[in-house]
Write a protein that holds these residues in place. Structure first.
Motif, PDB file in Angstrom:
ATOM      1  N   ASN A   1       0.873  -1.170   0.000  1.00  0.00           N
ATOM      2  CA  ASN A   1       0.000   0.000   0.000  1.00  0.00           C
ATOM      3  C   ASN A   1       0.914   1.226   0.000  1.00  0.00           C
ATOM      4  OD1 ASN A   1      -1.560   2.241   0.896  1.00  0.00           O
ATOM      5  ND2 ASN A   1      -3.049   0.873   1.850  1.00  0.00           N
TER       6      ASN A   1
ATOM      7  N   LEU B   1       0.116   4.006   2.403  1.00  0.00           N
ATOM      8  CA  LEU B   1       0.492   3.668   3.776  1.00  0.00           C
ATOM      9  C   LEU B   1       1.992   3.888   3.980  1.00  0.00           C
ATOM     10  CD1 LEU B   1      -0.014   2.448   6.593  1.00  0.00           C
ATOM     11  CD2 LEU B   1       0.274   0.179   5.563  1.00  0.00           C
TER      12      LEU B   1
ATOM     13  N   ALA C   1      -3.033   1.769  11.254  1.00  0.00           N
ATOM     14  CA  ALA C   1      -3.249   1.521   9.824  1.00  0.00           C
ATOM     15  C   ALA C   1      -2.324   0.402   9.339  1.00  0.00           C
ATOM     16  CB  ALA C   1      -2.996   2.802   9.030  1.00  0.00           C
ATOM     17  N   PHE C   2      -1.093   0.390   9.837  1.00  0.00           N
ATOM     18  CA  PHE C   2      -0.154  -0.679   9.492  1.00  0.00           C
ATOM     19  C   PHE C   2      -0.693  -2.021   9.971  1.00  0.00           C
ATOM     20  CE2 PHE C   2       3.125  -3.437  11.332  1.00  0.00           C
ATOM     21  CZ  PHE C   2       3.841  -3.790  10.205  1.00  0.00           C
TER      22      PHE C   2
ATOM     23  N   HIS D   1      -3.595  -3.244   7.933  1.00  0.00           N
ATOM     24  CA  HIS D   1      -3.112  -3.710   6.625  1.00  0.00           C
ATOM     25  C   HIS D   1      -2.554  -5.126   6.739  1.00  0.00           C
ATOM     26  CE1 HIS D   1      -1.203  -3.615   2.694  1.00  0.00           C
ATOM     27  NE2 HIS D   1      -0.013  -3.804   3.248  1.00  0.00           N
TER      28      HIS D   1
END
Length: 298
Positions: free
Chosen positions: A101, A104, A149-150, A153
């Motif tokens: 991503n 990201l 967010a990591f 993911h």
């Protein structure tokens, strides 16, 4: 344990070799997770170059845009990682770039740039080994891992994150401290892989033998209320009692208590402990505790 649980949930008849293939798939997922985490560390560090290029290519770049520090992209430990042939092969096989991503990675990089640790790093003109290593470890442990967010993911891509995340994260840190220290094509040693395969196949082949020892202890328990994972752990424990001569029974009991606590219900540790301890005592009392080398059984 994971493979036996997967097999238990399957409705179709197993074909020869299915169990071993599922076990290998679990091994492969662990390697893929490891290589992907390292790939994200690499890409976050290398984004310094991308950021500098994007800023410089603006229609009217500012003086600040033209002075973006790219020291991180030349990190000596980063280049040792990039030159690791074993990792190159893993990345070529697993193709992490197809799952990445980029937005990201951009956000992670800018989060890194805002930290005092990064600002101190780029101020230093020298490239001391400890400083270079510490920066990559900082990226992973302090920028990536705590980032929601990591984590979202990774959880979306890897169903094994909950089970393997802690172990693989430790491997990442060890590798960042010593690039080239992991053989990615053999992340599980041949000895451990063979042990796992034989434990799996022995549980399957000797299931009736071990259930004859387990069933009498379940008279006061409703079989429908016994967690599937508890039953699997008890089967594995009894197999180790009978067929794995190098493993002391007390070690077996303690290991499966810990697995039950970590992966099953709140009461599972005590339940598995009670059943395995009773079976062990009976085997000793009746002089049946004569382990047969598991390698002679398959």
């Amino acid at each position: 344990m994971q493979t036996l649980y997967t097999l238990e949930a399957q409705e179709q008849t197993l074909k020869p070799g299915d169990a071993a293939r599922i076990l290998q798939k679990h091994f492969d997922q662990s390697r893929q997770l490891l290589s992907y985490l390292l790939y994200l560390v690499i890409e976050t560090a290398r984004y310094a170059e991308t950021d500098a290029r994007l800023r410089a290519s603006k229609h009217l770049p500012s003086e600040e845009d033209l002075k973006v520090n790219i020291k991180l992209a030349g990190n000596e430990y980063l280049w040792k990682i990039l030159e690791d042939e074993s990792l190159k092969k893993a990345l070529e096989a697993d193709k992490p770039h197809l799952q990445e991503n980029r937005e990201l990675i951009r956000k992670l990089y800018h989060e890194l740039v805002a930290t005092p640790e990064y600002q101190q790093y780029i101020k230093e003109q020298s490239r001391e080994k400890k400083t270079e290593r510490d920066m990559l470890e900082f990226i992973f442990s302090t920028v990536l891992l705590p980032n929601e967010a990591f984590l979202a993911h990774i959880e979306e891509l890897f169903s094994n994150w909950d089970d393997d995340g802690e172990m693989i994260s430790q491997l990442v840190m060890a590798y960042l401290g010593k690039p080239g220290s992991i053989a990615f094509q053999e992340i599980i040693s041949k000895e451990k892989a063979e042990f796992a395969r034989l434990l799996l196949l022995t549980v399957m082949e000797k299931k009736e033998v071990i259930m004859d020892l387990i069933r009498p202890r379940l008279k006061n328990w409703d079989p429908e209320r016994i967690a599937t994972l508890d039953m699997i752990l008890m089967q594995m424990g009894v197999v180790e009692f009978l067929y794995f001569e190098t493993i002391p029974p007390k070690v077996t009991i303690n290991e499966y208590i810990d697995l039950a606590k970590d992966y099953s219900t709140p009461q599972s540790g005590q339940f598995v402990n009670g059943i395995l301890d009773n079976i062990h005592k009976e085997l000793v009392r009746e002089d049946k505790m004569h382990k047969v080398d598991f390698r002679t059984n398959l």
